[in-house]
Design a protein around this motif. Structure first.
Motif, PDB file in Angstrom:
ATOM      1  N   HIS A  27      32.042  23.869  35.001  1.00  0.00           N
ATOM      2  CA  HIS A  27      33.086  23.969  33.980  1.00  0.00           C
ATOM      3  C   HIS A  27      33.876  25.268  34.078  1.00  0.00           C
ATOM      4  CE1 HIS A  27      33.833  22.888  29.445  1.00  0.00           C
ATOM      5  NE2 HIS A  27      34.940  22.862  30.141  1.00  0.00           N
ATOM      6  N   ASN A  30      38.257  26.888  34.027  1.00  0.00           N
ATOM      7  CA  ASN A  30      39.371  26.954  33.089  1.00  0.00           C
ATOM      8  C   ASN A  30      38.838  27.557  31.790  1.00  0.00           C
ATOM      9  OD1 ASN A  30      37.773  24.882  32.221  1.00  0.00           O
ATOM     10  ND2 ASN A  30      39.333  23.329  32.299  1.00  0.00           N
ATOM     11  N   HIS A  31      39.691  27.718  30.816  1.00  0.00           N
ATOM     12  CA  HIS A  31      39.354  28.273  29.502  1.00  0.00           C
ATOM     13  C   HIS A  31      39.129  29.783  29.584  1.00  0.00           C
ATOM     14  CE1 HIS A  31      38.833  24.111  28.833  1.00  0.00           C
ATOM     15  NE2 HIS A  31      37.592  24.019  29.198  1.00  0.00           N
ATOM     16  N   ASP A 114      35.289  22.183  23.068  1.00  0.00           N
ATOM     17  CA  ASP A 114      35.763  21.299  24.131  1.00  0.00           C
ATOM     18  C   ASP A 114      34.987  19.989  24.037  1.00  0.00           C
ATOM     19  OD1 ASP A 114      36.356  20.065  26.582  1.00  0.00           O
ATOM     20  OD2 ASP A 114      36.191  21.930  27.732  1.00  0.00           O
ATOM     21  N   HIS A 118      33.492  16.497  30.634  1.00  0.00           N
ATOM     22  CA  HIS A 118      32.976  17.493  31.590  1.00  0.00           C
ATOM     23  C   HIS A 118      32.233  18.619  30.888  1.00  0.00           C
ATOM     24  CE1 HIS A 118      37.141  19.546  31.226  1.00  0.00           C
ATOM     25  NE2 HIS A 118      36.265  20.320  30.627  1.00  0.00           N
TER      26      HIS A 118
HETATM   27 MN   MN3 Z   1      36.847  21.999  29.595  1.00  0.00          MN
END
Ligand code: MN3
Length: 148
Positions: A27, A30-31, A114, A118
């Protein structure tokens, strides 16, 4: 200028058993805010300003978690659940896919989960409500308080 992935502020395994190591490794592409909204040795009942704000807006942490769970489980497909502070009062909203409240001209959310598969599928498969319930074990209230 090359993009540099911000370093995760804790070990990939630090959120076990609630968020598994393999999901965190996959994971982490991103973020940025999401990683700081979780922390090892965190979770539990909210503390500080956020505790008072949640009690005022939702009538208690249990009711808040119930509404958060409904918003997350009810988000069809991929997306996010958000905690907003509009005009001094907290509210829960959700958005599809990669959308976020800033895109609608609103303030930055103070918390988000989120709910893309995923984020939880390796450990929870299609049990999104179980993931959402476990997520409260890693939420970083100290970070949330910085946004209030
Ligand atoms: Mn995500």
């Amino acid at each position: 200028m090359a993009h540099e992935l911000p370093t995760l502020p804790y070990d990939f395994a630090a959120l076990e058993p609630h968020i598994d190591t393999q999901t965190m490794q996959i994971h982490h592409w991103n973020h940025a805010r999401f990683w700081t909204w979780m922390a090892p040795n965190a979770g539990g009942n909210p503390t500080g300003k956020i505790a008072d704000a949640i009690n005022s807006a939702f009538g208690g942490f249990d009711k808040f978690k119930e509404e958060w769970g409904k918003a997350g489980a009810g988000r069809f497909g991929s997306g996010w659940v958000w905690l907003m502070k509009d005009g001094g009062k907290l509210s829960i909203t959700s958005s599809p896919n990669q959308d976020n409240p800033l895109m609608d001209g609103k303030a930055a959310p103070v918390l988000g989960t989120d709910v893309w598969e995923h984020a939880y599928y390796l450990k929870y498969q299609n049990r999104r409500p179980d993931y959402l319930a476990a997520w409260w074990n890693v939420v970083n209230w100290a970070e949330v308080n910085k946004s209030l």
